[in-house]
Design a protein around this motif. Structure first.
Motif, PDB file in Angstrom:
ATOM      1  N   ARG A 283       0.829  -1.212   0.000  1.00 28.85           N
ATOM      2  CA  ARG A 283       0.000   0.000   0.000  1.00 28.85           C
ATOM      3  C   ARG A 283       0.866   1.266   0.000  1.00 28.85           C
ATOM      4  O   ARG A 283       0.644   2.184  -0.787  1.00 28.85           O
ATOM      5  CB  ARG A 283      -0.917   0.004   1.226  1.00 28.85           C
ATOM      6  CG  ARG A 283      -2.051  -0.986   1.110  1.00 28.85           C
ATOM      7  CD  ARG A 283      -2.820  -1.054   2.415  1.00 28.85           C
ATOM      8  NE  ARG A 283      -4.044  -1.827   2.221  1.00 28.85           N
ATOM      9  CZ  ARG A 283      -5.284  -1.397   2.457  1.00 28.85           C
ATOM     10  NH1 ARG A 283      -5.494  -0.203   2.929  1.00 28.85           N
ATOM     11  NH2 ARG A 283      -6.324  -2.160   2.238  1.00 28.85           N
ATOM     12  N   SER A 284       1.877   1.302   0.895  1.00 22.57           N
ATOM     13  CA  SER A 284       2.671   2.534   0.986  1.00 22.57           C
ATOM     14  C   SER A 284       3.550   2.713  -0.252  1.00 22.57           C
ATOM     15  O   SER A 284       3.710   3.832  -0.743  1.00 22.57           O
ATOM     16  CB  SER A 284       3.488   2.581   2.276  1.00 22.57           C
ATOM     17  OG  SER A 284       4.385   1.516   2.304  1.00 22.57           O
ATOM     18  N   GLU A 285       4.103   1.624  -0.787  1.00 25.39           N
ATOM     19  CA  GLU A 285       4.927   1.741  -1.998  1.00 25.39           C
ATOM     20  C   GLU A 285       4.083   2.214  -3.182  1.00 25.39           C
ATOM     21  O   GLU A 285       4.529   3.010  -4.000  1.00 25.39           O
ATOM     22  CB  GLU A 285       5.574   0.387  -2.331  1.00 25.39           C
ATOM     23  CG  GLU A 285       6.702  -0.003  -1.401  1.00 25.39           C
ATOM     24  CD  GLU A 285       7.890   0.934  -1.484  1.00 25.39           C
ATOM     25  OE1 GLU A 285       8.622   0.890  -2.477  1.00 25.39           O
ATOM     26  OE2 GLU A 285       8.085   1.726  -0.540  1.00 25.39           O
ATOM     27  N   LEU A 286       2.857   1.697  -3.251  1.00 28.37           N
ATOM     28  CA  LEU A 286       1.955   2.104  -4.336  1.00 28.37           C
ATOM     29  C   LEU A 286       1.587   3.579  -4.222  1.00 28.37           C
ATOM     30  O   LEU A 286       1.512   4.292  -5.220  1.00 28.37           O
ATOM     31  CB  LEU A 286       0.682   1.267  -4.288  1.00 28.37           C
ATOM     32  CG  LEU A 286       0.617   0.067  -5.217  1.00 28.37           C
ATOM     33  CD1 LEU A 286      -0.607  -0.765  -4.921  1.00 28.37           C
ATOM     34  CD2 LEU A 286       0.593   0.507  -6.679  1.00 28.37           C
ATOM     35  N   GLU A 287       1.357   4.010  -2.982  1.00 32.53           N
ATOM     36  CA  GLU A 287       1.012   5.419  -2.767  1.00 32.53           C
ATOM     37  C   GLU A 287       2.151   6.322  -3.238  1.00 32.53           C
ATOM     38  O   GLU A 287       1.928   7.355  -3.870  1.00 32.53           O
ATOM     39  CB  GLU A 287       0.683   5.668  -1.288  1.00 32.53           C
ATOM     40  CG  GLU A 287      -0.785   5.418  -1.006  1.00 32.53           C
ATOM     41  CD  GLU A 287      -1.104   5.217   0.468  1.00 32.53           C
ATOM     42  OE1 GLU A 287      -0.206   5.368   1.327  1.00 32.53           O
ATOM     43  OE2 GLU A 287      -2.274   4.879   0.754  1.00 32.53           O
ATOM     44  N   GLN A 288       3.371   5.879  -2.935  1.00 27.52           N
ATOM     45  CA  GLN A 288       4.563   6.619  -3.359  1.00 27.52           C
ATOM     46  C   GLN A 288       4.643   6.695  -4.884  1.00 27.52           C
ATOM     47  O   GLN A 288       4.860   7.736  -5.482  1.00 27.52           O
ATOM     48  CB  GLN A 288       5.791   5.868  -2.798  1.00 27.52           C
ATOM     49  CG  GLN A 288       7.009   6.734  -2.595  1.00 27.52           C
ATOM     50  CD  GLN A 288       6.696   7.967  -1.745  1.00 27.52           C
ATOM     51  OE1 GLN A 288       6.097   7.864  -0.678  1.00 27.52           O
ATOM     52  NE2 GLN A 288       7.060   9.136  -2.254  1.00 27.52           N
ATOM     53  N   LEU A 289       4.434   5.516  -5.488  1.00 28.82           N
ATOM     54  CA  LEU A 289       4.502   5.397  -6.955  1.00 28.82           C
ATOM     55  C   LEU A 289       3.438   6.281  -7.628  1.00 28.82           C
ATOM     56  O   LEU A 289       3.692   6.929  -8.645  1.00 28.82           O
ATOM     57  CB  LEU A 289       4.282   3.928  -7.330  1.00 28.82           C
ATOM     58  CG  LEU A 289       4.730   3.480  -8.700  1.00 28.82           C
ATOM     59  CD1 LEU A 289       6.240   3.487  -8.782  1.00 28.82           C
ATOM     60  CD2 LEU A 289       4.230   2.045  -8.973  1.00 28.82           C
ATOM     61  N   ALA A 290       2.248   6.289  -7.019  1.00 25.81           N
ATOM     62  CA  ALA A 290       1.144   7.089  -7.570  1.00 25.81           C
ATOM     63  C   ALA A 290       1.491   8.571  -7.539  1.00 25.81           C
ATOM     64  O   ALA A 290       1.195   9.308  -8.478  1.00 25.81           O
ATOM     65  CB  ALA A 290      -0.130   6.821  -6.779  1.00 25.81           C
ATOM     66  N   LYS A 291       2.146   8.989  -6.443  1.00 25.08           N
ATOM     67  CA  LYS A 291       2.533  10.397  -6.313  1.00 25.08           C
ATOM     68  C   LYS A 291       3.573  10.768  -7.367  1.00 25.08           C
ATOM     69  O   LYS A 291       3.418  11.758  -8.080  1.00 25.08           O
ATOM     70  CB  LYS A 291       3.126  10.619  -4.911  1.00 25.08           C
ATOM     71  CG  LYS A 291       2.222  11.493  -4.062  1.00 25.08           C
ATOM     72  CD  LYS A 291       2.892  11.854  -2.760  1.00 25.08           C
ATOM     73  CE  LYS A 291       1.943  11.561  -1.607  1.00 25.08           C
ATOM     74  NZ  LYS A 291       2.622  11.227  -0.368  1.00 25.08           N
ATOM     75  N   THR A 292       4.621   9.930  -7.480  1.00 25.53           N
ATOM     76  CA  THR A 292       5.694  10.279  -8.429  1.00 25.53           C
ATOM     77  C   THR A 292       5.225  10.186  -9.877  1.00 25.53           C
ATOM     78  O   THR A 292       5.669  10.949 -10.716  1.00 25.53           O
ATOM     79  CB  THR A 292       6.949   9.380  -8.255  1.00 25.53           C
ATOM     80  OG1 THR A 292       6.569   8.186  -7.612  1.00 25.53           O
ATOM     81  CG2 THR A 292       8.051  10.046  -7.508  1.00 25.53           C
ATOM     82  N   ASN A 293       4.350   9.235 -10.179  1.00 27.03           N
ATOM     83  CA  ASN A 293       3.931   9.056 -11.573  1.00 27.03           C
ATOM     84  C   ASN A 293       2.580   9.687 -11.886  1.00 27.03           C
ATOM     85  O   ASN A 293       2.049   9.505 -12.977  1.00 27.03           O
ATOM     86  CB  ASN A 293       3.900   7.566 -11.922  1.00 27.03           C
ATOM     87  CG  ASN A 293       5.284   6.986 -11.923  1.00 27.03           C
ATOM     88  OD1 ASN A 293       6.084   7.289 -12.788  1.00 27.03           O
ATOM     89  ND2 ASN A 293       5.592   6.179 -10.927  1.00 27.03           N
ATOM     90  N   ASN A 294       2.012  10.354 -10.881  1.00 27.86           N
ATOM     91  CA  ASN A 294       0.773  11.083 -11.089  1.00 27.86           C
ATOM     92  C   ASN A 294      -0.386  10.209 -11.588  1.00 27.86           C
ATOM     93  O   ASN A 294      -1.062  10.559 -12.535  1.00 27.86           O
ATOM     94  CB  ASN A 294       1.044  12.224 -12.085  1.00 27.86           C
ATOM     95  CG  ASN A 294       0.126  13.388 -11.817  1.00 27.86           C
ATOM     96  OD1 ASN A 294      -0.466  13.450 -10.735  1.00 27.86           O
ATOM     97  ND2 ASN A 294      -0.028  14.262 -12.793  1.00 27.86           N
TER      98      ASN A 294
END
Ligand code: KG4
Ligand code: ZN
Length: 338
Positions: A283-294
């Motif tokens: 969940r946290s890695e995905l949230e990070q990825l979503a932020k960086t890749n918009n």
């Protein structure tokens, strides 16, 4: 406008007996009875699961009806899990649903368990819902899929595992570490204080959007066997680091392919579903990825990640709207595809 249908759903594909009631897309009740009996065996024993479903199904449905503050006469349709799953377990839910539909003279709706996991995002609790088309990373004890979802009733699997599922990778790794079944949540717990870079495992080389986890399992086993030869207390002294490194490896495999799917399809509405989507690191890695890749990320509430009947009810609701009903000749299917 016609009234919102009341759907009763039963789910019995593996080791949880569940019943839920939805009015339209809103939950009236959601009851799950877990089967503790399997803990002693380090995995689900199909015969015992089926027997426990037989004991649980009526009390669980009864509890769901009472909790929803309705009577069985208020139910407009009954949905059940047709598959995939353990055949003996599926038979209990499907037999119950067929009898209920016949007895109450209401429509019967057969639901694909994996589609249920995906559609759990549409249970209306004031949450944001994905826009179509979206990609769903569906990760459970038996499946690992990237699904392109065009509408509630039109989905396509664009990537899948060639061997073990992500949940299996968690559970089998946990077993090697001597942790009880299901090991996924325990690895998640112990990993919180561990170093993700403490140990390195082999990485799969699989084409396109498919996954493989069996090589990782062998790599983990070899590393632990070697560690124990050098130090008999290797596991206990390194449990947190081992869990963190294993979890990091599994999650990295999942995210790499999800990123590839986003690039290939250009779809930026991303959802996750299934038991492994309860994993805090994923969940946290995905949230990070979503932020960086918009991209827009949709993560289900914890109770809708692992097996439940609310997800079968919401899938049933969409089929009800489509008049997609089954008859008494419907049979469960252990390896049901989309
Ligand atoms: O969707 P699910 O409840 O049942 C199936 O349809 O298979 O998924 C169960 C899987 C198990 O492998 C379990 O270990 C895993 O989900 N799981 C987790 C976590 N919670 C459940 N895996 C990793 N971290 C978690 N927190
Ligand atoms: Zn499931």
């Amino acid at each position: 406008m016609s009234k919102e249908p009341i759907i009763l759903a039963v789910e019995s594909s593996c080791d949880d007996t569940a019943a839920a009631i939805l009015k339209g897309q809103k939950i009236l009740s959601n009851v799950v009875a877990n089967q503790k009996v399997h803990q002693y065996f380090g995995g689900v024993v199909p015969e015992l699961a089926s027997r426990a479903h037989q004991q649980n199904i009526i009390p669980v449905v009864d509890a769901a009806i009472k909790e929803a503050k309705i009577t069985k006469n208020d139910v407009d349709a009954i949905a059940f899990t047709k598959g995939p799953g353990l055949l003996g377990s599926l038979l209990v839910g499907s037999s119950f649903a067929k009898s209920f539909a016949m007895g109450m003279d209401i429509p019967l709706i057969a639901v694909n368990h994996m589609q249920g996991h995906i559609l759990s995002h549409f249970i209306d609790e004031g949450n944001a819902i994905p826009e179509f088309p979206f990609l769903c990373l569906t990760v459970s004890g038996g499946h690992t899929q990237i699904v392109k979802v065009d509408s509630p009733n039109k989905m396509e699997v664009i990537g899948t595992t060639l061997d073990d599922a992500a949940g299996e990778a968690f559970d089998k790794s946990a077993k090697i570490l001597g942790l009880p079944y299901p090991g996924g949540p325990l690895i998640d717990k112990h990993a919180k204080k561990g170093n993700i870079y403490a140990f390195e495992f082999g990485k799969p080389k699989v084409k396109q959007l498919d996954f493989s986890f069996s090589g990782l399992k062998t790599s983990i086993m070899r590393l632990i066997q070697k560690g124990i030869v050098e130090n008999p207390k290797f596991i206990t002294e390194n449990l947190e680091d081992l869990c963190a490194s294993i979890q990091h490896s599994i999650v990295s495999i999942l995210l790499k392919k999800l990123e590839k799917a986003i690039q290939q399809t250009g779809i930026t509405q991303i959802a996750i579903a299934g038991g492994v989507s309860a994993n805090s690191y994923l969940r946290s890695e995905l949230e990070q990825l979503a932020k960086t890749n918009n991209f827009s990320l949709y993560i289900p509430k914890f109770e809708y990640c692992t097996d439940n009947a609310a997800m079968i009810a919401i899938a049933g609701y969409f089929k009800y709207l489509d008049n997609d009903f089954s008859d008494q000749s419907e049979t469960p299917s252990a390896r049901l595809l989309f």
